[in-house]
Design a protein around this motif. Structure first.
Motif, PDB file in Angstrom:
ATOM      1  N   SER A  42      -3.071   1.196  -4.584  1.00  0.00           N
ATOM      2  CA  SER A  42      -2.627  -0.141  -4.183  1.00  0.00           C
ATOM      3  C   SER A  42      -1.247  -0.437  -4.740  1.00  0.00           C
ATOM      4  N   VAL A  43      -1.064  -0.106  -6.002  1.00  0.00           N
ATOM      5  CA  VAL A  43       0.248  -0.336  -6.616  1.00  0.00           C
ATOM      6  C   VAL A  43       1.322   0.430  -5.861  1.00  0.00           C
ATOM      7  N   ILE A  44       1.048   1.705  -5.641  1.00  0.00           N
ATOM      8  CA  ILE A  44       2.065   2.552  -5.018  1.00  0.00           C
ATOM      9  C   ILE A  44       2.330   2.123  -3.580  1.00  0.00           C
ATOM     10  N   ASN A  45       1.255   1.873  -2.831  1.00  0.00           N
ATOM     11  CA  ASN A  45       1.469   1.477  -1.440  1.00  0.00           C
ATOM     12  C   ASN A  45       2.164   0.134  -1.325  1.00  0.00           C
ATOM     13  N   SER A  46       1.892  -0.763  -2.268  1.00  0.00           N
ATOM     14  CA  SER A  46       2.564  -2.058  -2.197  1.00  0.00           C
ATOM     15  C   SER A  46       4.041  -1.907  -2.535  1.00  0.00           C
ATOM     16  N   LEU A  47       4.339  -0.999  -3.453  1.00  0.00           N
ATOM     17  CA  LEU A  47       5.741  -0.779  -3.782  1.00  0.00           C
ATOM     18  C   LEU A  47       6.482  -0.174  -2.595  1.00  0.00           C
ATOM     19  N   LYS A  48       5.759   0.665  -1.841  1.00  0.00           N
ATOM     20  CA  LYS A  48       6.431   1.316  -0.736  1.00  0.00           C
ATOM     21  C   LYS A  48       6.258   0.555   0.561  1.00  0.00           C
ATOM     22  N   GLY A  49       5.519  -0.548   0.520  1.00  0.00           N
ATOM     23  CA  GLY A  49       5.153  -1.250   1.743  1.00  0.00           C
ATOM     24  C   GLY A  49       6.343  -1.497   2.640  1.00  0.00           C
ATOM     25  N   PHE A  50       6.373  -0.834   3.751  1.00  0.00           N
ATOM     26  CA  PHE A  50       7.572  -0.918   4.570  1.00  0.00           C
ATOM     27  C   PHE A  50       7.265  -1.105   6.047  1.00  0.00           C
ATOM     28  N   ASP A  51       6.462  -0.178   6.606  1.00  0.00           N
ATOM     29  CA  ASP A  51       6.321  -0.155   8.059  1.00  0.00           C
ATOM     30  C   ASP A  51       5.841  -1.472   8.642  1.00  0.00           C
ATOM     31  N   ILE A  52       4.764  -2.016   8.070  1.00  0.00           N
ATOM     32  CA  ILE A  52       4.232  -3.261   8.629  1.00  0.00           C
ATOM     33  C   ILE A  52       5.248  -4.393   8.452  1.00  0.00           C
ATOM     34  N   LEU A  53       5.879  -4.405   7.304  1.00  0.00           N
ATOM     35  CA  LEU A  53       6.863  -5.458   7.037  1.00  0.00           C
ATOM     36  C   LEU A  53       8.006  -5.359   8.035  1.00  0.00           C
ATOM     37  N   TYR A  54       8.439  -4.133   8.305  1.00  0.00           N
ATOM     38  CA  TYR A  54       9.552  -3.906   9.214  1.00  0.00           C
ATOM     39  C   TYR A  54       9.234  -4.455  10.594  1.00  0.00           C
ATOM     40  N   ILE A  55       8.017  -4.191  11.060  1.00  0.00           N
ATOM     41  CA  ILE A  55       7.642  -4.630  12.398  1.00  0.00           C
ATOM     42  C   ILE A  55       7.455  -6.143  12.433  1.00  0.00           C
ATOM     43  N   MET A  56       6.841  -6.708  11.411  1.00  0.00           N
ATOM     44  CA  MET A  56       6.469  -8.125  11.492  1.00  0.00           C
ATOM     45  C   MET A  56       7.634  -9.061  11.198  1.00  0.00           C
TER      46      MET A  56
END
Lengths: 293, 286, 425
Positions: free
Chosen positions: A220-234
């Motif tokens: 969760s920590v790592i994916n949140s730090l890298k969270g990109f694709d969904i943010l990019y689209i939305m």
């Protein structure tokens, strides 16, 4: 015996380390090298600027904004999908009827790609005919047309909810796998001795689930730090940077503003932050081993 | 587990908890399904209908044109095959490498192995965009751009951290006594891995197989960078490029999204039976 | 389980080796041109495939194309440039973006080709200089261009009793008031992706301070804190305060705004001629279901400029097949049949003056006339100013649309960001 062990340590680690070294470590270091330059990506000529990029980070208000957003995302990531995933795993594991169907329903979001997930949640948050506002109007009787993704106050949280929707299935699946490692007879013995469900969970299951928990939290920590694709689209980090995370800020600087050098510096900082957090978790792992020895 | 408790409870009094749990799960399931149903709805409508804001209403008729369009498109077939050719080998390879490394870190530690483990796990700590350009240059130098190879190699390498992490943690739950017993009987480490540790850690392998396949299948960044021609593209690129700069294709995109997510769902359904309880821990008591 | 994987690996090895060999075959390279472009909508792609087939029939050269969605295109081209593996030809946006690429030495100058093929006679005059010349050399061949105007729904206007389209700013404001009094939202704006908002800034600036001042602002010689810019934001704010814009612009994309106008929920939207391509695809009739009027005059005496993006084609410096690439560029722009077809698919204007204007719809002919009667042609904001500066400005427009009240402070911050970006050039 000693030499045998040595041999196996080398033999088994050789291939993974080779692949990892060539395809991950070397490119990463080579990209970190650019953090000391003012390269713009296109131009083969660039100059060294020493720690100039890193100094700029301290005065970059967009960076400070991104760090705060990333911290919020990480906190939400550690709590929401983890607890929800754990709860779901425990519930489904208790032989509830239709367990396989429930598992599939909660796992399904991960099967969808970020492109799809982003787009459908945009349609959920649509102010005029989106599902959320339609449902809210139906419940309250008042027409609701709040623009969740377009308002700086709510955009980030809206994206985090969409992301958690996907991430929960991931947590659930890992916890389910972890639950299989808990001996059936151990729990039976506890039951026969009259312990309540809540006590069993707190004192027996959770400690034995620690390997899985650590993996879920770390992910969760790592994916949140890298969270990109969904943010990019939305939202693309918008509206006007209010939902920027460190990864998005890096992308904007590197690929939109063509400040490759500065973007590399940001990714170095991102990397170091992740490293420190996981290092602390790492200490936990040591304690896990002690249970099993 | 609590089935025993449930049975016994029924004998004594009406226990509301199972029903409550079931209802709760159903409510959650419906909430969780809502977005996916939205995608399904979008695939059964025309782009024009969605533009008019009619996405969240039940379709008047079954409009299957979107599905016909994509299922009969030979490009889509190529994309699906390519994605499978990348995802299957990369999943297998990354899990295999993770097993090897995870075993060493959990059962054969040496001074500094903890730091090395951390170093490998740190391979997850950066957004992949960071190494786009160095990797492009590497594969360009090897003449492998516009083939499937770079994607397979890169996904394998990027999967090593998570696979190592999970396998190490699950191997750690296999008691060392088992390993020592096997070695006393003359087994070497390889046999310990394949005959003792792995069978007890099958749930972890199953989870990894599912997750890795899903992540690799759904990725579009590496195919974007490493492929140029249609013949080499994967399904996610096909999905993203349905939109033009000045045009949208919502209906077709919805249909393709669902079709594209079927393989990952099927992989999950296949492997999820391995998350069964009671497969482990029979050998050593206490 | 391993057998299955081994088989798959073998299959992929064979398939890939065959493909690698196929593409590495030197004999094919002589008659082959690689191109990468951002025209990924189904119509655009099909159209280009036809054009490339035509080209092959005429010259025997095969075109290997690689379409990428326009946002990802920017990333893809950057990575290829950094890895020195650009395609022979690629599409790009004329203006500051091409300037950026030209400055880094990745483009092949086409002055010789220009002279040889007399392209100066063929290419539309308004865009010829600005789109093709960089650092004194020709680098880009325009492929098609668009015009930004106020597109409206004639049915809505008729119902509201509006017979004449406004020519001045006061007339425009009066029209908005009249629409509002009938319960119709005057203007739809879909600024979710930020760029649609730029047209308001551009036209207001062009109509008050003029194209010369704007060029100074775009190149960093003028400041965002100048009174000219403040005046523009003030005028824009008047519209927002009067409630002329549909609420929540930042939640809608440009297609959402276009849909609003098509549905009759709003009367007009300031957008480029590609909207005609979108509307035609949704079966609206040009002239009957949609029309446009030019952005009204604001200050008298200011030269009247037209605004729009120019899509172009460039050749990379290390192209494998320069001769073939030049042939392709010439074919794409000089062949009137190709140009006419492309323009109609994209809702664009052809870069080739020899295209028979009867091939255009009535609305596109109207646009052509407006451009011909304009004093200048300007590129829209994010193509007129360097990309790092554009990023700052676009975010400011979105922030402004969210809440215009603090605009003086926004302008100060924008100037800080812009001067920072210009300094790093």
């Amino acid at each position: 015996m000693e030499r045998h062990t040595r041999f196996w340590q080398c033999a088994l680690l050789a291939l993974p380390l080779l692949v990892f070294g060539v395809l991950v470590v070397w490119p990463l270091l080579s990209s970190f090298y650019y953090s000391f330059t003012n390269w713009n990506g296109f131009n083969p000529h660039y100059q060294f600027v020493g720690f100039g990029n890193f100094a700029r980070i301290f005065t970059d208000h967009l960076f400070a904004n991104a760090i705060i957003n990333t911290a919020i995302w990480m906190a939400a990531a550690i709590i929401v999908p983890t607890c929800l995933g754990l709860g779901l795993a425990l519930l489904i594991d208790s032989r509830v009827p239709g367990g396989a169907i429930f598992k599939s329903i909660f796992y399904l979001p991960i099967c969808l790609s970020a492109v799809v997930v982003g787009q459908i949640w945009v349609w959920i948050y649509q102010p005029d005919w989106g599902l959320l506002n339609t449902a809210m109007s139906a419940v309250t009787g008042q027409p609701e047309s709040y623009a969740w993704l377009a308002k700086p106050d709510t955009a980030l949280y809206a994206v985090i909810i969409a992301w958690s929707w996907q991430q929960t299935g991931l947590a659930m699946v890992i916890f389910l796998a972890g639950l299989t490692a808990i001996p059936h007879d151990l729990l039976e013995v506890c039951e026969l001795e009259g312990t309540k469900f809540r006590q069993r969970v707190w004192h027996v299951i959770l400690p034995l689930l620690r390997p899985a928990t650590v993996v879920v939290v770390a992910l969760s920590v790592i994916n949140s730090l890298k969270g990109f694709d969904i943010l990019y689209i939305m939202t693309g980090g918008g509206p006007f940077h209010s939902s920027d995370t460190l990864a998005m800020h890096m992308y904007n600087e590197s690929f939109k503003k063509y400040h490759m050098g500065y973007g590399s510096a940001i990714s170095v900082v991102l990397f170091l932050i992740a490293l420190s957090i996981i290092f602390i978790y790492f200490r936990q792992l040591k304690k896990v081993d002690e249970i099993y020895e | 587990m609590s089935s025993v408790a449930l049975a016994r409870a029924d004998e004594r009094e009406f226990n509301p908890w199972p029903a409550v749990i079931f209802v709760g799960l159903v409510v959650l399931a419906v909430l969780f399904l809502a977005p996916t149903i939205g995608v399904l709805l979008s695939s059964l409508k025309t782009t024009k209908e969605i533009s008019l804001g009619e996405l969240w209403s039940l379709p008047h008729s079954l409009y299957l044109d979107n599905y016909v369009k994509i299922l009969s498109d030979p490009a889509v077939h190529t994309y699906l095959i390519n994605t499978a050719l990348v995802a299957a080998p990369a999943t297998a390879a990354s899990i295999a490498l993770g097993i090897l490394a995870g075993y060493v870190f959990s059962k054969l530690p040496f001074p500094g192995s903890d730091l090395l483990f951390l170093a490998i796990v740190s391979g997850m700590f950066f957004p992949p965009q960071v190494i786009l350009i160095p990797l492009f240059r590497l594969f360009n130098g090897l003449g492998l751009i516009d083939t499937l190879w770079p994607m397979i190699f890169v996904h394998t390498a990027m999967g090593i951290p998570i696979c190592t992490l999970l396998m190490r943690n699950f191997f750690a739950t296999v008691p060392s006594a088992l390993r020592e017993a096997a070695i006393l009987e003359g087994a070497n480490e390889w046999q310990v891995i394949t005959k003792v540790a792995l069978p007890l850690s099958l749930p972890a392998v199953a989870v990894l197989a599912t997750l890795q396949f899903t992540w690799i299948w759904n990725d579009f960044l590496w195919p974007l960078i490493f492929t140029h021609s249609d013949a080499m593209r994967t399904i996610m690129l096909g999905l993203v490029f349905l939109k033009g700069q000045y045009s949208v294709a919502w209906g077709v995109q919805g249909a393709l999204s669902l079709v594209a997510s079927l393989p990952t769902l099927l992989v999950f359904l296949f492997f999820q039976r391995y998350f069964i309880k009671g497969m482990t821990m029979g050998a050593v008591k206490g | 389980m391993f057998n299955g994987i081994q088989r798959k690996l073998l299959a992929s090895v064979l398939a890939v080796t065959a493909t690698v060999l196929l593409f590495a075959n030197p004999a094919l390279a002589a008659g082959e041109v690689t191109i990468s472009h951002y025209f990924t909508g189904s119509l655009g792609r099909a159209g280009l495939e036809d054009i490339f087939a035509q080209f092959k029939k005429q010259t025997g050269i095969t075109v290997k194309d690689s379409p990428i969605g326009h946002e990802d295109f920017k990333t893809g081209i950057l990575v290829r440039a950094a890895g020195n593996d650009l395609p022979d030809v690629f599409s790009y946006w004329a203006g500051a973006r091409t300037q950026f690429v030209a400055d880094s030495g990745h483009l092949h100058p086409i002055d010789d080709m220009w002279k040889r093929e007399d392209l100066g006679d063929i290419i539309a005059k308004p865009i010829a200089e600005g789109a093709t010349l960089y650092n004194g050399h020709r680098y880009l061949v325009p492929f098609g261009y668009h015009y930004v105007g106020v597109f409206y729904n004639p049915h809505v206007m008729k119902k509201a009793g509006i017979k004449e389209m406004p020519k001045t700013w006061d007339e425009f404001k009066a029209m908005c008031a009249k629409l509002k009094s009938q319960g119709i939202t005057p203007i739809a704006l879909g600024s979710k992706n930020r760029w649609p908002a730029q047209f308001w800034f551009d036209y207001l600036l062009l109509r008050t301070a003029g194209p010369d001042y704007r060029a100074d602002l775009m190149s960093g010689k003028a400041s965002y804190t100048d009174p000219q810019v403040e005046k523009v934001m003030g005028l824009w704010k008047q519209l927002i305060d009067a409630g002329d814009f549909a609420p929540n612009s930042n939640a809608a994309t440009w297609t959402d705004a276009a849909d609003k106008v098509a549905r009759g929920d709003a009367a007009m939207t300031l957008m480029g001629t590609w909207i005609t391509g979108y509307w035609n695809n949704n079966k609206l009739e040009p002239g009957k279901d949609y029309e446009f009027f030019a952005f009204p005059t604001v200050t008298d005496g200011v030269p009247k400029a037209a605004l729009g993006p120019v899509d172009g084609l460039v050749i990379s410096k290390n192209a494998n097949n320069v001769a073939g690439a030049e042939k392709l560029l010439t074919f794409m722009v000089a062949n009137p049949g190709v140009q006419a077809k492309w323009a109609s698919i994209q809702g664009a204007l052809s870069a080739n003056v020899k295209v028979d204007s009867s091939k255009y719809t009535s609305v596109m002919r109207h646009a052509l006339k407006v451009i011909q009667n304009s004093d200048a042609f300007a590129f829209n904001y994010d193509l007129a100013t360097p990309p790092p500066v554009a990023e700052v400005g676009l975010s400011m427009f979105a922030e402004f649309m969210n809440d215009p009240s603090g605009y003086k402070e926004m302008l100060k911050q924008t100037q800080a960001g812009a001067s920072d970006a210009f300094a790093q050039q």
